[in-house]
Every structure is written in structure tokens, then in C-alpha cells.
Design a protein around this motif. Structure first.
Motif, PDB file in Angstrom:
ATOM      1  N   TYR A 199       0.865  -1.131   0.077  1.00 37.83           N
ATOM      2  CA  TYR A 199       0.070   0.107   0.048  1.00 37.83           C
ATOM      3  C   TYR A 199       0.968   1.331  -0.041  1.00 37.83           C
ATOM      4  O   TYR A 199       0.598   2.209  -0.746  1.00 37.83           O
ATOM      5  CB  TYR A 199      -0.869   0.056   1.174  1.00 37.83           C
ATOM      6  N   HIS A 255       4.243   1.536  -0.885  1.00 36.08           N
ATOM      7  CA  HIS A 255       5.403   1.634  -1.659  1.00 36.08           C
ATOM      8  C   HIS A 255       4.842   1.553  -3.163  1.00 36.08           C
ATOM      9  O   HIS A 255       5.601   1.878  -4.167  1.00 36.08           O
ATOM     10  CB  HIS A 255       6.420   0.652  -1.264  1.00 36.08           C
ATOM     11  N   LYS A 256       3.884   0.567  -3.270  1.00 40.49           N
ATOM     12  CA  LYS A 256       3.688   0.236  -4.795  1.00 40.49           C
ATOM     13  C   LYS A 256       2.198   0.692  -5.294  1.00 40.49           C
ATOM     14  O   LYS A 256       2.176   0.869  -6.476  1.00 40.49           O
ATOM     15  CB  LYS A 256       3.524  -1.181  -4.930  1.00 40.49           C
ATOM     16  N   ARG A 257       1.315   0.649  -4.355  1.00 41.31           N
ATOM     17  CA  ARG A 257      -0.285   0.886  -4.786  1.00 41.31           C
ATOM     18  C   ARG A 257      -0.293   2.222  -5.194  1.00 41.31           C
ATOM     19  O   ARG A 257       0.007   3.252  -4.294  1.00 41.31           O
ATOM     20  CB  ARG A 257      -1.142   0.615  -3.735  1.00 41.31           C
ATOM     21  N   ILE A 258      -0.581   2.732  -6.554  1.00 36.09           N
ATOM     22  CA  ILE A 258      -0.827   4.202  -7.185  1.00 36.09           C
ATOM     23  C   ILE A 258      -2.058   4.498  -6.732  1.00 36.09           C
ATOM     24  O   ILE A 258      -3.001   3.893  -6.636  1.00 36.09           O
ATOM     25  CB  ILE A 258      -0.336   4.391  -8.585  1.00 36.09           C
ATOM     26  N   SER A 300       2.508   6.313  -5.549  1.00 37.88           N
ATOM     27  CA  SER A 300       2.252   5.525  -4.051  1.00 37.88           C
ATOM     28  C   SER A 300       2.460   6.492  -3.043  1.00 37.88           C
ATOM     29  O   SER A 300       3.066   7.437  -3.396  1.00 37.88           O
ATOM     30  CB  SER A 300       3.262   4.506  -4.118  1.00 37.88           C
TER      31      SER A 300
END
Length: 88
Positions: free
Chosen positions: A63, A65-68, A76
Motif C-alpha cells: 500500500y 510503496h507500490k499501490r498508486i 504511491s
């Protein structure tokens, strides 16, 4: 609830309280928990509490670091924070 407040106090947790009818202090966390439940909790089955904790830790890393997010210009949360620090 007196028992709940006492339990929080015993563990050194400060309860979030605002004046009656003011929901804005909880809006951000309520949104996060809604996303957490729909993207994580309702989609998985957990073998144990330890398995749940492990998967939750992985989801929170994803959530952050990666989820845009569209609201963060397609970045992110971590990318957005770094970008904002460099822009300041």
C-alpha cells in the motif's frame, strides 16, 4: 465505554476524540480501513493469527510503496511524499 477506555489507557494508547458531530479527524483512517477491508481482508483466508499478521505487514508495504492513487498524481504514498519533499 469505560472498560475500553481503561484498556487503552493501560497500554499507553491515547484515544482519538473530537467534539460531538465532528467526523473530520477520522475521515482519513476510515478511508484507509475501507480500502484495507475491500482489497485485503475480504479477499483472503488466513490460517492463523500469525499468518494474518504476516500478510497484513506485506499489504501495508504494498500500500505504501507500490499501490498508486489517482489523488496522489498516480504515485504511491511514499513516492508522493518524496516528490513533495524535493519540490519544497
Amino acid at each position: 465505554m469505560k472498560k475500553y477506555r481503561h484498556t487503552l489507557e493501560k497500554r499507553g494508547i491515547t484515544q482519538s476524540m473530537s467534539r460531538k458531530g465532528n467526523c473530520y479527524d477520522n475521515a482519513v483512517i476510515e478511508n484507509f480501513f475501507g480500502i484495507l477491508k475491500s482489497e485485503f481482508l475480504y479477499l483472503k483466508e488466513f490460517e492463523s493469527v500469525e499468518h494474518f499478521k504476516l500478510e497484513l505487514e506485506k499489504y501495508i508495504k504494498y500500500y505504501n510503496h507500490k499501490r498508486i492513487k489517482a489523488k496522489l498524481n498516480g504515485m504511491s504514498p511514499i513516492q508522493y511524499r518524496v516528490h513533495a519533499q524535493h519540490a519544497a
